[in-house]
Design a protein around this motif. Structure first.
Motif, PDB file in Angstrom:
ATOM      1  N   PHE A   8      43.095  40.434  14.890  1.00 20.41           N
ATOM      2  CA  PHE A   8      43.595  41.461  14.464  1.00 20.41           C
ATOM      3  C   PHE A   8      42.660  42.742  13.879  1.00 20.41           C
ATOM      4  O   PHE A   8      43.111  43.726  13.565  1.00 20.41           O
ATOM      5  CB  PHE A   8      44.565  41.115  13.270  1.00 20.41           C
ATOM      6  CG  PHE A   8      45.658  40.311  13.573  1.00 20.41           C
ATOM      7  CD1 PHE A   8      45.405  38.812  13.222  1.00 20.41           C
ATOM      8  CD2 PHE A   8      46.632  40.737  14.337  1.00 20.41           C
ATOM      9  CE1 PHE A   8      46.607  37.978  13.350  1.00 20.41           C
ATOM     10  CE2 PHE A   8      47.880  39.996  14.546  1.00 20.41           C
ATOM     11  CZ  PHE A   8      47.815  38.690  14.168  1.00 20.41           C
ATOM     12  N   ASP A  10      41.103  45.632  15.518  1.00 22.27           N
ATOM     13  CA  ASP A  10      41.723  45.956  16.842  1.00 22.27           C
ATOM     14  C   ASP A  10      40.977  47.132  17.469  1.00 22.27           C
ATOM     15  O   ASP A  10      41.598  48.198  17.358  1.00 22.27           O
ATOM     16  CB  ASP A  10      43.271  46.198  16.618  1.00 22.27           C
ATOM     17  CG  ASP A  10      43.814  46.289  18.050  1.00 22.27           C
ATOM     18  OD1 ASP A  10      43.213  46.136  18.988  1.00 22.27           O
ATOM     19  OD2 ASP A  10      45.042  46.755  17.933  1.00 22.27           O
ATOM     20  N   GLU A 216      53.878  48.463  14.725  1.00 21.90           N
ATOM     21  CA  GLU A 216      52.976  48.248  13.859  1.00 21.90           C
ATOM     22  C   GLU A 216      53.468  48.042  12.314  1.00 21.90           C
ATOM     23  O   GLU A 216      52.930  47.547  11.375  1.00 21.90           O
ATOM     24  CB  GLU A 216      52.084  49.452  14.055  1.00 21.90           C
ATOM     25  CG  GLU A 216      51.266  49.711  15.300  1.00 21.90           C
ATOM     26  CD  GLU A 216      49.992  48.541  15.279  1.00 21.90           C
ATOM     27  OE1 GLU A 216      49.818  48.155  14.196  1.00 21.90           O
ATOM     28  OE2 GLU A 216      50.115  48.029  16.639  1.00 21.90           O
ATOM     29  N   LYS A 219      54.794  44.854  12.033  1.00 28.11           N
ATOM     30  CA  LYS A 219      53.544  43.949  12.071  1.00 28.11           C
ATOM     31  C   LYS A 219      52.843  43.744  10.715  1.00 28.11           C
ATOM     32  O   LYS A 219      52.485  42.521  10.101  1.00 28.11           O
ATOM     33  CB  LYS A 219      52.321  44.278  12.975  1.00 28.11           C
ATOM     34  CG  LYS A 219      51.233  43.226  13.319  1.00 28.11           C
ATOM     35  CD  LYS A 219      50.586  43.501  14.549  1.00 28.11           C
ATOM     36  CE  LYS A 219      49.654  44.567  14.220  1.00 28.11           C
ATOM     37  NZ  LYS A 219      48.752  45.089  15.217  1.00 28.11           N
ATOM     38  N   ARG A 223      52.567  40.191   8.912  1.00 29.42           N
ATOM     39  CA  ARG A 223      51.319  39.741   8.340  1.00 29.42           C
ATOM     40  C   ARG A 223      50.913  39.668   6.976  1.00 29.42           C
ATOM     41  O   ARG A 223      50.481  38.364   6.609  1.00 29.42           O
ATOM     42  CB  ARG A 223      50.250  40.746   8.737  1.00 29.42           C
ATOM     43  CG  ARG A 223      48.915  40.525   8.850  1.00 29.42           C
ATOM     44  CD  ARG A 223      47.796  41.509   9.057  1.00 29.42           C
ATOM     45  NE  ARG A 223      46.467  40.981   8.931  1.00 29.42           N
ATOM     46  CZ  ARG A 223      45.535  41.750   9.294  1.00 29.42           C
ATOM     47  NH1 ARG A 223      45.683  43.238   9.690  1.00 29.42           N
ATOM     48  NH2 ARG A 223      44.214  41.304   9.467  1.00 29.42           N
ATOM     49  N   THR A 254      51.624  42.120  18.266  1.00 29.95           N
ATOM     50  CA  THR A 254      50.515  42.565  18.511  1.00 29.95           C
ATOM     51  C   THR A 254      50.334  42.752  19.958  1.00 29.95           C
ATOM     52  O   THR A 254      49.886  44.067  20.254  1.00 29.95           O
ATOM     53  CB  THR A 254      49.252  41.734  18.096  1.00 29.95           C
ATOM     54  OG1 THR A 254      49.407  41.431  16.385  1.00 29.95           O
ATOM     55  CG2 THR A 254      47.872  42.443  18.326  1.00 29.95           C
ATOM     56  N   SER A 257      52.779  45.730  21.049  1.00 33.77           N
ATOM     57  CA  SER A 257      52.066  47.138  20.761  1.00 33.77           C
ATOM     58  C   SER A 257      50.923  47.612  21.633  1.00 33.77           C
ATOM     59  O   SER A 257      50.684  48.662  21.957  1.00 33.77           O
ATOM     60  CB  SER A 257      51.562  47.090  19.310  1.00 33.77           C
ATOM     61  OG  SER A 257      50.981  48.258  18.795  1.00 33.77           O
ATOM     62  N   HIS A 258      50.051  46.505  21.982  1.00 31.49           N
ATOM     63  CA  HIS A 258      49.016  46.651  23.026  1.00 31.49           C
ATOM     64  C   HIS A 258      49.519  47.107  24.366  1.00 31.49           C
ATOM     65  O   HIS A 258      49.098  48.097  24.898  1.00 31.49           O
ATOM     66  CB  HIS A 258      48.215  45.412  22.998  1.00 31.49           C
ATOM     67  CG  HIS A 258      47.208  45.244  22.103  1.00 31.49           C
ATOM     68  ND1 HIS A 258      45.816  44.599  22.366  1.00 31.49           N
ATOM     69  CD2 HIS A 258      47.239  45.830  20.888  1.00 31.49           C
ATOM     70  CE1 HIS A 258      45.243  44.414  21.169  1.00 31.49           C
ATOM     71  NE2 HIS A 258      45.784  45.112  20.277  1.00 31.49           N
TER      72      HIS A 258
END
Length: 435
Positions: A8, A10, A216, A219, A223, A254, A257-258
């Motif tokens: 995480f 990133d 995000e 997330k 998280r 994650t 989003s990537h």
């Protein structure tokens, strides 16, 4: 939670975001008549070199060397001979680099540097491009450079001929991430006439930006839930199922989003779906089909839609080339490509078995379940079971080490793949008796 921390932090997203203005600049310069084809190739190649050095430091040489060697091989070998040597060289090089990671993590007990991890990720993407290009040459989709350049030509002409291939292997929008872009699409974009930046492209990028922002934000919430709750080592009974689902959900957010960011960077540079019409193929295949991934009740469909461009690449490279056990060989190769960590080997082998069980179970259900209320209930239960099995596989792959894998094995979450394994054995035995 120690094995989650590196994932995480990133930096890749930061470098991808920094490359975004240069992708837009490339798209703008393509509108100018003075921006020649050679200048476009050089711009993409120089951008890739600069991004590699910025993100990887001295480790960038581990990406530059196999890219240069691949160009030499495809200029030296015939169309029918180029695929096997380039494949073996690239996978050998990548495997040696992964073994270096194993040596640091398991023997020296040292955390690898972030730059080295970025380098390994870029090497995996380079392997996709190298093998895709060599297959295209072997199948005649790309004219072999070795057959176009006489040996007596000058060095400058050889370099000019090699420029498109080296630029393709190292061009910056696809260096650190992104769906696999074929060499034909890359060449048409660089050498073809420039198209006007459409309003549709602007709104498509805006929509992706909003999706990334939403992912995000979600997330951060998930998280917080994962960080304050118990881990797999301290959870009790059914609590482990919630830990499994929430932690895997954090990984999936994650990844989504990537993938959206990587896809946006490629499209910002002009490698979008509009090129599909000129190539006679479908548009650029995005890696994230979030709706299908989160609503499907079929593990087999999830496998095809998870990281779609990689799934299509694996199907072409392995599945369609093998006559015996193609499904198992595809997942075994995927574990090799990912680095052969213990969790990866177990996770991908488990995934292969789950896909096989998925085919058998749903074929059986389609025959014996006829009423729609029962079918609706079956789909709901199958969806929940599918999501939990996928969560189990994701944690196995991301855990990587044996110690983290043991925590997963000993948790209540192991019941979900065990149920599918049991049903596979029972239904396969029943099918054999019927035959």
């Amino acid at each position: 939670m120690d094995w989650l921390q590196l994932f995480f932090l990133d930096p890749v997203s930061l470098y991808q975001g920094a490359a975004f203005p240069f992708a837009l600049l490339f798209n703008y310069l393509c509108f100018m008549d003075s921006f020649s084809t050679q200048a476009r190739y050089l711009f993409l190649l120089a951008g890739g070199g600069a991004l590699a050095v910025a993100a990887m430091g001295a480790f960038a040489a581990l990406v530059f060397i196999p890219a240069l060697c691949t160009v030499v091989l495809i200029h030296s070998l015939g169309p029918q001979d180029v695929h096997r040597p380039t494949f073996l060289f690239q996978m050998t090089w990548q495997t040696l680099c992964h073994l270096g990671l194993h040596y640091m993590e398991y023997y020296l007990q040292e955390a690898p540097s972030t730059r080295f991890c970025i380098t390994l990720s870029s090497l995996m993407l380079l392997t996709q491009k190298v093998t895709s290009l060599s297959l295209d040459i072997r199948e005649g989709k790309v004219v072999a450079p070795s057959g176009r350049i006489p040996n007596k030509n000058s060095l400058s002409e050889h370099l000019r001929a090699a420029l498109p291939y080296l630029s393709y292997l190292l061009f910056f929008p696809a260096l650190l991430g992104g769906p696999l872009c074929s060499f034909q699409r890359f060449q048409v974009r660089v050498e073809g006439p420039s198209s006007v930046w459409s309003r549709h492209s602007f709104w498509a990028l805006t929509w992706r930006a909003l999706q990334i922002l939403g992912l995000e934000s979600l997330k951060v919430i998930v998280r917080g839930v994962v960080g304050t709750g118990a881990g797999l080592g301290s959870c009790e009974q059914l609590e482990c199922i919630f830990v499994l689902w929430s932690t895997a959900g954090l990984f999936k957010l994650t990844y989504y989003s990537h993938w959206l960011l990587d896809d946006s960077l490629l499209r910002a540079a002009g490698f979008g779906s509009e090129l599909g019409r000129s190539l006679g193929e479908e548009g650029l295949l995005p890696d994230a089909d979030i709706w299908t991934l989160e609503t499907t009740h079929r593990i087999a469909l999830f496998a095809r839609k998870w990281n779609q461009s990689t799934a299509r690449w694996l199907r072409r490279l392995v599945f369609q080339q093998r006559r015996t056990w193609p499904l198992l060989q595809t997942f075994v190769f995927s574990a090799w490509w990912h680095g052969l960590h213990p969790g990866q080997v177990f996770g991908f082998l488990c995934w292969a078995v789950m896909v096989e069980a998925d085919y058998v179970i749903h074929a059986f259900a389609s025959v014996f379940i006829s009423s729609w209320p029962v079918r609706l209930l079956y789909r709901a239960l199958a969806w929940a079971h599918t999501q939990l099995i996928i969560a189990y596989i994701i944690l196995a792959v991301e855990a990587r080490s044996l110690s983290s894998l043991r925590l997963l094995w000993n948790s209540y979450s192991s019941v979900f793949p065990t149920v599918y394994c049991t049903l596979l054995l029972l239904l396969a035995k029943r099918k054999h008796k019927c035959n």
